[in-house]
Design a protein around this motif. Structure first.
Motif, PDB file in Angstrom:
ATOM      1  N   LYS A  12       0.825  -1.208   0.000  1.00  0.00           N
ATOM      2  CA  LYS A  12       0.000   0.000   0.000  1.00  0.00           C
ATOM      3  C   LYS A  12       0.855   1.251   0.000  1.00  0.00           C
ATOM      4  N   LEU A  13       1.918   1.217   0.796  1.00  0.00           N
ATOM      5  CA  LEU A  13       2.823   2.366   0.866  1.00  0.00           C
ATOM      6  C   LEU A  13       3.512   2.604  -0.468  1.00  0.00           C
ATOM      7  N   LEU A  14       3.994   1.547  -1.089  1.00  0.00           N
ATOM      8  CA  LEU A  14       4.638   1.678  -2.399  1.00  0.00           C
ATOM      9  C   LEU A  14       3.647   2.179  -3.448  1.00  0.00           C
ATOM     10  N   SER A  15       2.412   1.706  -3.346  1.00  0.00           N
ATOM     11  CA  SER A  15       1.385   2.149  -4.281  1.00  0.00           C
ATOM     12  C   SER A  15       1.119   3.648  -4.144  1.00  0.00           C
ATOM     13  N   VAL A  16       1.094   4.127  -2.885  1.00  0.00           N
ATOM     14  CA  VAL A  16       0.879   5.560  -2.652  1.00  0.00           C
ATOM     15  C   VAL A  16       2.039   6.375  -3.211  1.00  0.00           C
ATOM     16  N   ILE A  17       3.251   5.896  -3.001  1.00  0.00           N
ATOM     17  CA  ILE A  17       4.432   6.620  -3.508  1.00  0.00           C
ATOM     18  C   ILE A  17       4.390   6.708  -5.028  1.00  0.00           C
ATOM     19  N   LEU A  18       4.023   5.601  -5.684  1.00  0.00           N
ATOM     20  CA  LEU A  18       3.958   5.598  -7.146  1.00  0.00           C
ATOM     21  C   LEU A  18       2.857   6.520  -7.666  1.00  0.00           C
ATOM     22  N   LYS A  19       1.738   6.581  -6.941  1.00  0.00           N
ATOM     23  CA  LYS A  19       0.653   7.455  -7.375  1.00  0.00           C
ATOM     24  C   LYS A  19       0.991   8.931  -7.214  1.00  0.00           C
ATOM     25  N   LYS A  20       1.814   9.238  -6.197  1.00  0.00           N
ATOM     26  CA  LYS A  20       2.168  10.637  -5.932  1.00  0.00           C
ATOM     27  C   LYS A  20       3.624  10.919  -6.301  1.00  0.00           C
ATOM     28  N   TRP A  21       4.114  10.264  -7.347  1.00  0.00           N
ATOM     29  CA  TRP A  21       5.500  10.433  -7.779  1.00  0.00           C
ATOM     30  C   TRP A  21       5.816  11.878  -8.143  1.00  0.00           C
ATOM     31  N   TRP A  22       4.816  12.617  -8.579  1.00  0.00           N
ATOM     32  CA  TRP A  22       5.032  13.990  -9.028  1.00  0.00           C
ATOM     33  C   TRP A  22       5.499  14.888  -7.882  1.00  0.00           C
ATOM     34  N   ILE A  23       5.128  14.530  -6.645  1.00  0.00           N
ATOM     35  CA  ILE A  23       5.591  15.322  -5.498  1.00  0.00           C
ATOM     36  C   ILE A  23       7.107  15.196  -5.343  1.00  0.00           C
ATOM     37  N   ILE A  24       7.609  13.969  -5.514  1.00  0.00           N
ATOM     38  CA  ILE A  24       9.058  13.747  -5.413  1.00  0.00           C
ATOM     39  C   ILE A  24       9.792  14.478  -6.524  1.00  0.00           C
ATOM     40  N   VAL A  25       9.254  14.392  -7.744  1.00  0.00           N
ATOM     41  CA  VAL A  25       9.885  15.065  -8.887  1.00  0.00           C
ATOM     42  C   VAL A  25       9.885  16.581  -8.690  1.00  0.00           C
ATOM     43  N   LEU A  26       8.771  17.125  -8.186  1.00  0.00           N
ATOM     44  CA  LEU A  26       8.668  18.565  -7.954  1.00  0.00           C
ATOM     45  C   LEU A  26       9.704  19.019  -6.916  1.00  0.00           C
ATOM     46  N   CYS A  27       9.810  18.278  -5.823  1.00  0.00           N
ATOM     47  CA  CYS A  27      10.807  18.625  -4.788  1.00  0.00           C
ATOM     48  C   CYS A  27      12.219  18.529  -5.343  1.00  0.00           C
ATOM     49  N   LEU A  28      12.473  17.511  -6.167  1.00  0.00           N
ATOM     50  CA  LEU A  28      13.803  17.327  -6.750  1.00  0.00           C
ATOM     51  C   LEU A  28      14.172  18.488  -7.654  1.00  0.00           C
ATOM     52  N   VAL A  29      13.251  18.896  -8.499  1.00  0.00           N
ATOM     53  CA  VAL A  29      13.523  20.004  -9.431  1.00  0.00           C
ATOM     54  C   VAL A  29      13.734  21.309  -8.667  1.00  0.00           C
ATOM     55  N   VAL A  30      12.833  21.593  -7.734  1.00  0.00           N
ATOM     56  CA  VAL A  30      12.941  22.843  -6.966  1.00  0.00           C
ATOM     57  C   VAL A  30      14.239  22.866  -6.154  1.00  0.00           C
ATOM     58  N   GLY A  31      14.567  21.756  -5.497  1.00  0.00           N
ATOM     59  CA  GLY A  31      15.761  21.702  -4.656  1.00  0.00           C
ATOM     60  C   GLY A  31      17.047  21.870  -5.440  1.00  0.00           C
ATOM     61  N   THR A  32      17.178  21.150  -6.558  1.00  0.00           N
ATOM     62  CA  THR A  32      18.412  21.212  -7.341  1.00  0.00           C
ATOM     63  C   THR A  32      18.577  22.565  -8.032  1.00  0.00           C
ATOM     64  N   VAL A  33      17.485  23.097  -8.565  1.00  0.00           N
ATOM     65  CA  VAL A  33      17.563  24.405  -9.234  1.00  0.00           C
ATOM     66  C   VAL A  33      17.923  25.497  -8.231  1.00  0.00           C
ATOM     67  N   ALA A  34      17.286  25.475  -7.068  1.00  0.00           N
ATOM     68  CA  ALA A  34      17.576  26.480  -6.037  1.00  0.00           C
ATOM     69  C   ALA A  34      19.029  26.378  -5.575  1.00  0.00           C
TER      70      ALA A  34
END
Length: 229
Positions: A12-34
């Protein structure tokens, strides 16, 4: 049963992470660019210039160097290091070069290291300006030779290598900073997903109903798309 429950929770936890993958990508982009912007535009590069000095015999002394001379010179290195860091030397170097720098900053950017089992020691100076770092290192060596002759009344310090202007900074950690920021951003993204899941008390499956309410599911209403009936 407990093991099966843990496997269900993990899936269930892995399923939630896969469904909300865009949150991880958004944090990654914002963090690295900043981090890239901050490292490039707001963090000054640091340059290091170094000069080497040697403790030998006074001019005019003839003969080989004894073990006593070697031990004495080894002890003198400690004295010379403290003289180089003294307020006396710092004040004269700052005055000679016309630097707008407090003595505390001068000492903070200065380091003196010795070469093991030798009479060589190195003066290292860090500064955001490569030329300033070079000028300060060379001026410290010059002033140190003069002060040693005045204070200890010996002329046994000699500059071996003058400091050369460094061509590249020593603290160019742009890639390292971005890599660390990327890893932290992914962790932040996962943390956000976990927090969302922690405060989400809605039931999304038959297993949730059975687990939380202790009721047996006898039927499910299918979800129709569009106008299908």
């Amino acid at each position: 049963m407990e093991k099966e429950y843990e496997e269900i929770e993990l899936r269930k936890l892995l399923s939630v992470i896969l469904k909300k993958w865009w949150i991880i990508v958004l944090c990654l982009v914002v963090g690295t660019v900043a981090t890239y912007i901050i490292t490039t535009k707001y963090i000054q590069p640091v340059y290091e210039a170094r000069t080497s000095l040697f403790i030998g015999k006074e001019k005019g002394d003839i003969g080989s160097i004894s073990i006593g001379d070697f031990q004495l010179n080894s002890k003198l290195i400690t004295d010379y290091r403290e003289i180089a860091k003294s307020r006396l030397v710092a004040t004269e170097v700052i005055t000679n070069l016309g630097l707008n720098m407090p003595i505390s900053t001068f000492r903070y950017n200065l380091s003196i290291s010795t070469v093991k089992d030798s009479r060589l020691f190195t003066i290292k100076v860090k500064h955001a300006n490569a030329k300033v770092a070079t000028d300060v290192a060379n001026e410290i060596a010059t002033v140190l030779v003069e002060k040693v002759a005045q204070i200890i009344d010996v002329k046994n310090v000699q500059v071996i290598d003058e400091a050369l202007e460094p061509s590249a900074p020593i603290q160019s950690n742009k890639r390292k900073n971005i890599a660390i920021a990327g890893a932290l951003s992914i962790m932040v993204g996962l943390l956000i997903i976990f927090i969302i899941q922690l405060f989400d008390h809605t039931m999304k499956s038959e297993e949730d109903v059975e687990r939380h309410l202790g009721l047996t599911v006898i039927g499910v209403i299918p979800k129709f798309k569009g106008g299908e009936r």
